[in-house]
Motif scaffolding. Structure first.
Motif, PDB file in Angstrom:
ATOM      1  N   GLY A 324       0.794  -1.228   0.000  1.00 31.98           N
ATOM      2  CA  GLY A 324       0.000   0.000   0.000  1.00 31.98           C
ATOM      3  C   GLY A 324       0.825   1.276   0.000  1.00 31.98           C
ATOM      4  N   GLU A 328       1.082   4.113  -3.042  1.00 33.32           N
ATOM      5  CA  GLU A 328       0.777   5.533  -2.830  1.00 33.32           C
ATOM      6  C   GLU A 328       1.925   6.421  -3.316  1.00 33.32           C
ATOM      7  N   GLY A 351      -1.280  -6.763  -3.796  1.00 33.23           N
ATOM      8  CA  GLY A 351      -1.240  -5.430  -4.391  1.00 33.23           C
ATOM      9  C   GLY A 351      -1.807  -5.341  -5.786  1.00 33.23           C
ATOM     10  N   SER A 353      -4.965  -5.658  -7.086  1.00 30.76           N
ATOM     11  CA  SER A 353      -6.162  -4.829  -7.254  1.00 30.76           C
ATOM     12  C   SER A 353      -5.857  -3.347  -7.044  1.00 30.76           C
ATOM     13  N   ALA A 354      -5.028  -3.045  -6.042  1.00 30.55           N
ATOM     14  CA  ALA A 354      -4.689  -1.640  -5.782  1.00 30.55           C
ATOM     15  C   ALA A 354      -3.893  -1.054  -6.941  1.00 30.55           C
ATOM     16  N   ASP A 357      -6.443  -0.400  -9.739  1.00 26.52           N
ATOM     17  CA  ASP A 357      -7.432   0.652  -9.515  1.00 26.52           C
ATOM     18  C   ASP A 357      -6.809   2.017  -9.245  1.00 26.52           C
ATOM     19  N   ASP A 358      -5.641   2.041  -8.564  1.00 29.72           N
ATOM     20  CA  ASP A 358      -5.054   3.317  -8.151  1.00 29.72           C
ATOM     21  C   ASP A 358      -3.966   3.814  -9.104  1.00 29.72           C
TER      22      ASP A 358
END
Length: 442
Positions: A324, A328, A351, A353-354, A357-358
């Motif tokens: 995460g 970021e 990690g 999916s993140a 999506d991000d």
């Protein structure tokens, strides 16, 4: 036609960089080279490998690793496997070909006396001579000679397919025992085929297998590095130990910054990233803290210089214990204009999916918006050039862009992330084609 120069062709010196030229060799991956045992001389010798056809590659010392000494005196085939003291990932290794047949047209480049820059001789595969293979030259003057030992014997290059190395030059033989081939009545060259070397060396067996490399992946990834119009975020799955993994190792140097999942620190990545950004004097800590998420963004977030492309490669994102915070940080680098190559070792790993999506989805949507703006400018510019812009035509000069903008709005209405990704990729491909037709492709 085939390649004129090859990184994998090596010129060898014994003991140091200024020693005499003693033969040739073949680079088979960034750490490994092949030559003849009699060129090396003894198993503890230090060899100096020169990239004779690419002056941009630094010469490097090499030594025989355990299991790499296969001399003729032990009843084997006069082969030495060399381990480079430091890798050369920028050098393109030789494609190895274990198949060989009578009548195959081949050539080899060696470094005979008086030809330090290399000379190339052609011949045809004749037949087996024990574990060696005989080569027939057109004339005796084209038989190999001292300085060719260890040279790669290559197939004839064809359009779209590079020459492949089928063996190593090991010797020549004349019927009268004269020192030069042309001074004998009959003279022939001899090679050791790759398939025989593979029987003796597990390392070469692995490198010559059909699954050793993923050249399609190499081409796609090289295109991504080269073309700024490619997606700004790319996610790929590379299984450990696969041919795709080996190909990736030879492309890591293309990235400006490399972060290894589970092994690199976020502060180091932030620090190295800031070396590519022109931030205001005295503001280093402010931007560093923002990248690490410990403080809010500075009043003015700088971007990369126009036209500059900086790529971050994350090798093994799913090997990061807590992905995460790293994701970021990568999202903030995207704000600054960095391109991201995210390598997962397992599909759907930690990690996944993140990252989708991000990082990936916002990047593709933003890329589509940027291409749309370029298409509008290109269509309007084209209309101006052809004198079709007036009060009656202002609404139609960007007709294609208007249609694509409707497709872009439809993507925002989708709720399924996978559908959004698929439609975004399709729209980006369409916009690239539109820009190519309108002359707006950079």
């Amino acid at each position: 036609m085939g390649e004129l120069r090859a990184d994998w062709r090596l010129r060898l010196r014994r003991e140091d960089a200024y020693g005499p030229i003693c033969g040739a060799g073949v680079l088979v991956d960034q750490y490994t080279a092949l030559t003849c045992a009699h060129v090396v001389g003894r198993p503890d010798a230090v060899m100096w490998l020169e990239f004779a056809e690419n002056s941009g590659l630094e010469p490097v010392a090499a030594r025989v690793p355990p299991g790499g000494w296969l001399p003729k005196s032990e009843g084997r085939e006069d082969v030495a496997v060399l381990r480079l003291d430091s890798p050369r990932p920028r050098a393109r290794p030789a494609p190895l070909e274990p198949r060989l047949w009578s009548g195959m047209e081949v050539y080899a480049t060696g470094y005979a006396e008086g030809f330090d820059e290399g000379m190339t001789l052609w011949g045809r595969v004749a037949g087996a001579s024990g574990e060696r293979v005989q080569l027939d030259a057109v004339t005796r003057a084209e038989v190999v000679r001292k300085g060719f030992s260890g040279a790669g014997v290559c197939t004839r290059p064809h359009e779209g397919r590079p020459a492949r190395v089928v063996g190593l030059v090991v010797s020549w033989r004349g019927d009268m025992g004269a020192l030069l081939p042309e001074n004998n009545r009959l003279a022939f060259s001899y090679l050791i085929p790759i398939d025989r070397i593979a029987e003796l060396s597990p390392a070469i067996r692995e490198l010559s297998s059909p699954a050793a490399w993923d050249h399609g992946f190499e081409k796609r990834l090289a295109r991504w590095f080269d073309d700024p119009d490619e997606d700004p975020v790319k996610i790929t799955v590379v299984s450990p130990g696969s041919g795709k993994d080996r190909s990736l190792r030879h492309l890591l140097h293309r990235a400006h910054l490399v972060c290894r999942g589970g092994g690199s620190s976020r502060p180091d990545l932030a620090d190295h990233a800031l070396s590519h950004i022109d931030f205001p004097p005295g503001q280093y800590l402010a931007y560093w803290d923002w990248l690490l998420g410990t403080k809010p963004p500075p009043a003015q977030v700088p971007a990369l210089a126009p036209g500059r492309q900086v790529t971050v490669l994350v090798d093994g994102l799913d090997e990061e214990p807590e992905p995460g915070p790293l994701i970021e940080l990568l999202a903030r680098l995207r704000v600054l204009g960095f391109r991201l190559l995210l390598v997962f070792r397992h599909e759907g790993g930690t990690g996944w999916s993140a990252a989708r999506d991000d990082l990936l989805r916002p990047a593709l949507l933003g890329h589509a918006d940027a291409l749309l703006a370029r298409l509008e400018r290109a269509e309007f510019s084209r209309a101006v050039r052809f004198d079709v812009v007036d009060s009656a035509s202002l609404g139609s000069v960007s007709e294609t862009a208007d249609r694509r903008r409707g497709e872009r709005r439809a993507i925002d209405d989708l709720t399924d992330p996978q559908q959004q990704l698929a439609r975004s990729r399709r729209l980006i491909r369409t916009l690239r084609a539109d820009l190519g037709r309108s002359g707006g492709r950079s």
